[in-house]
Write a protein that holds these residues in place. Structure first.
Motif, PDB file in Angstrom:
ATOM      1  N   UNK A  41      52.086 -41.888   2.570  1.00 33.51           N
ATOM      2  CA  UNK A  41      53.398 -41.260   2.369  1.00 33.51           C
ATOM      3  C   UNK A  41      53.468 -40.497   0.959  1.00 33.51           C
ATOM      4  N   UNK A  42      52.599 -41.245   0.017  1.00 33.24           N
ATOM      5  CA  UNK A  42      52.572 -40.653  -1.280  1.00 33.24           C
ATOM      6  C   UNK A  42      52.001 -38.872  -1.406  1.00 33.24           C
ATOM      7  N   UNK A  43      50.996 -38.974  -0.469  1.00 33.19           N
ATOM      8  CA  UNK A  43      50.348 -37.568  -0.402  1.00 33.19           C
ATOM      9  C   UNK A  43      51.351 -36.574   0.178  1.00 33.19           C
ATOM     10  N   UNK A  44      51.887 -37.085   1.297  1.00 32.68           N
ATOM     11  CA  UNK A  44      52.962 -36.459   2.015  1.00 32.68           C
ATOM     12  C   UNK A  44      54.234 -36.107   1.019  1.00 32.68           C
ATOM     13  N   UNK A  45      54.427 -36.894   0.033  1.00 30.33           N
ATOM     14  CA  UNK A  45      55.493 -36.655  -0.909  1.00 30.33           C
ATOM     15  C   UNK A  45      55.006 -35.373  -1.820  1.00 30.33           C
ATOM     16  N   UNK A  46      53.786 -35.512  -2.409  1.00 29.33           N
ATOM     17  CA  UNK A  46      53.442 -34.716  -3.467  1.00 29.33           C
ATOM     18  C   UNK A  46      53.165 -33.227  -2.734  1.00 29.33           C
TER      19      UNK A  46
END
Lengths: 152, 116
Positions: A41-46
């Motif tokens: 999720x964090x990589x997707x958000x970034x």
């Protein structure tokens, strides 16, 4: 040098590919299974943030991701080349505009323009957002078993 | 997995079934569906997220946008979700205070009926 480097065109369709690769490398680096959803999720958000910034200002430039598994940490850096002052999330299109009863909800709603970074901050152990005239680097990391296994 | 969308009407409630991943690529389709439903007079929406594998801030933005639209018509937008990894995103962003979140469609329907 990063364990894995990836560049992709600033298209929303590629964000899924980027987060799947990051999750696969995280798993290989020994990030605990219960943290893999957070990495994804964090990589997707970034990446989504970077794609939006590029689409606004430099749609032909690729976005770069570095995935490293040094010193017991799995570290992800998402690098865009959109001017940082313009790439600020405040520039990101508002998902929807309030039409009525907005004031009723407004006290409860978070700042929607900063939601992506808020999600990253809530997920990654360690987050650093480094703006510059040449773009923004979002660096985040999670604990991992030291390095890649020598054999499979 | 791509995004699959479906909807049906039960009484005053329109149930939106969502399956797959809601992200920066697929969220516009959900946004279009919610806007279309509201434009057609469906002001009480229940979004079933039990088959959602992935939700990011773009998807949250679409849900908030839908909520604002139905509220403009004194309507409601509520969610069915029991998956911890999805609920966590709502908690991180404080949106658990904004959406009614139920553990099943039946529970949401009962609550909706009590409010009428």
């Amino acid at each position: 040098m990063a364990t894995v480097e990836l560049t992709f065109s600033a298209l929303p369709a590629h964000v899924r590919t980027a987060r799947l690769i990051a999750t696969a490398v995280a798993r290989r680096a020994g990030v605990s299974e219960d943290l893999l959803d957070e990495v994804r999720l964090a990589v997707g958000e970034a990446c989504s943030r970077a794609v939006e910034a590029h689409r606004l200002h430099c749609p032909d430039e690729p976005i770069r991701i570095e995935l490293c598994d040094d010193s017991g940490r799995f570290e992800v850096t998402v690098i865009d080349v959109a001017p940082s002052e313009d790439a600020d999330l405040a520039e990101r299109p508002e998902p929807e505009k309030a039409s009525a009863n907005g004031h009723e909800l407004s006290g409860l709603l978070p700042d929607m323009s900063d939601l992506g970074l808020a999600v990253i901050a809530g997920l990654a152990d360690d987050v650093e957002v480094i703006p510059s005239a040449k773009g923004v680097r979002v660096k985040m990391s999670w604990p991992a078993v030291n390095g890649l296994p020598s054999t499979t | 997995m791509d995004l699959k969308l479906d909807h049906r009407t039960e009484g005053q409630l329109t149930i939106v079934e969502v399956e797959g991943e809601i992200d920066v690529y697929t969220a516009p389709r959900l946004r279009e569906l919610l806007i279309d439903l509201v434009n057609k007079g469906n002001f009480h929406l229940l979004v079933n997220m039990e088959k959602v594998d992935f939700l990011d801030s773009t998807g949250l933005g679409v849900l908030v946008g839908g909520l604002k639209r139905v509220r403009a018509h004194d309507g409601s937008l509520e969610l069915v979700c029991t998956q911890e990894r999805i609920l966590k995103i709502f908690r991180i962003t404080g949106l658990t205070k904004v959406f009614g979140i139920y553990s099943s469609v039946e529970e949401a329907k009962e609550a909706h009926g009590r409010d009428k």
